[in-house]
Write an enzyme that holds these catalytic residues in place. Structure first.
Site, mmCIF file in Angstrom:
data_model
loop_
_atom_site.group_PDB
_atom_site.id
_atom_site.type_symbol
_atom_site.label_atom_id
_atom_site.label_comp_id
_atom_site.label_asym_id
_atom_site.label_seq_id
_atom_site.Cartn_x
_atom_site.Cartn_y
_atom_site.Cartn_z
ATOM 1 N N HIS A 199 0.851 -1.194 0.000
ATOM 2 C CA HIS A 199 0.000 0.000 0.000
ATOM 3 C C HIS A 199 0.885 1.241 0.000
ATOM 4 O O HIS A 199 2.031 1.195 0.480
ATOM 5 C CB HIS A 199 -0.894 0.015 1.234
ATOM 6 C CG HIS A 199 -1.957 -1.037 1.228
ATOM 7 N ND1 HIS A 199 -3.015 -1.025 2.100
ATOM 8 C CD2 HIS A 199 -2.137 -2.138 0.441
ATOM 9 C CE1 HIS A 199 -3.802 -2.064 1.870
ATOM 10 N NE2 HIS A 199 -3.274 -2.759 0.875
ATOM 11 N N GLU B 258 0.870 3.802 1.870
ATOM 12 C CA GLU B 258 1.342 4.171 3.211
ATOM 13 C C GLU B 258 2.527 3.326 3.642
ATOM 14 O O GLU B 258 3.484 3.846 4.233
ATOM 15 C CB GLU B 258 0.215 3.996 4.248
ATOM 16 C CG GLU B 258 -1.020 4.804 3.968
ATOM 17 C CD GLU B 258 -2.096 4.060 3.200
ATOM 18 O OE1 GLU B 258 -3.275 4.289 3.489
ATOM 19 O OE2 GLU B 258 -1.757 3.251 2.307
ATOM 20 N N CYS C 155 -6.136 1.747 5.838
ATOM 21 C CA CYS C 155 -6.762 0.517 6.325
ATOM 22 C C CYS C 155 -6.156 0.172 7.690
ATOM 23 O O CYS C 155 -5.220 0.817 8.153
ATOM 24 C CB CYS C 155 -6.526 -0.621 5.327
ATOM 25 S SG CYS C 155 -4.809 -1.186 5.259
ATOM 26 N N CYS D 98 -2.323 -0.577 7.589
ATOM 27 C CA CYS D 98 -1.494 0.619 7.486
ATOM 28 C C CYS D 98 -1.551 1.436 8.776
ATOM 29 O O CYS D 98 -0.537 1.978 9.225
ATOM 30 C CB CYS D 98 -1.927 1.463 6.286
ATOM 31 S SG CYS D 98 -1.574 0.651 4.707
#
Length: 149
Positions: free
Chosen positions: A57, A59, A87, A90
């Site tokens: 992701h 992040e 999410c 993260c």
């Protein structure tokens, strides 16, 4: 000559540029930048398809890049600007990194960390949301419309 201070909107626009790169590469368009002392020290976009890695992701990539830049694993004096609410995975990583502030654009009611109680974030982490929310939300919506064509 003094240091010019950039706004949340300025940094969110930089995160949106990263999300656009992701969009153009067939990734769910989420972009992130990490800011320290009013300077971008890391830029990232989702790369789950490219890397065939569900943890890639924006992040997560930004955290790793920022930690590498700073030479340490903690991002205590840093801010993360991300186009979509992180999410829970993260958010947990951001808690471990002890990031000072998370600023996100669009809410993610299905997978965002805010649906969890108690919050997975570090207790000292501040959260702001809704920065350029319409632009952030539109990019995600356009991506999924194009995907369904």
């Amino acid at each position: 000559m003094g240091l010019s201070v950039h706004s949340d909107e300025h940094f969110m626009k930089e995160a949106l540029k990263q999300a656009q790169i992701g969009y153009e590469n067939g990734e769910i368009p989420v972009g992130a930048v990490v800011v320290c002392e009013n300077r971008i020290i890391a830029r990232a976009y989702n790369q789950t398809e490219l890397l065939n890695d569900v943890t890639a992701h924006a992040e997560m990539i930004a955290i790793t890049s920022a930690a590498d830049y700073l030479g340490g694993k903690y991002l205590v004096d840093c801010k993360l600007y991300v186009t979509l609410e992180p999410c829970s995975m993260c958010a947990g990583a951001l808690a471990w990194a002890q990031i000072s502030e998370i600023i996100y654009g669009a809410h993610d009611p299905q997978r965002g960390f805010r649906r969890l109680s108690p919050s997975p974030l570090h207790p000292k982490t501040e959260v702001k949301s809704g920065i350029l929310e319409n632009e952030c939300k539109s990019l995600i919506q356009d991506f999924f419309k194009d995907l369904r064509k």
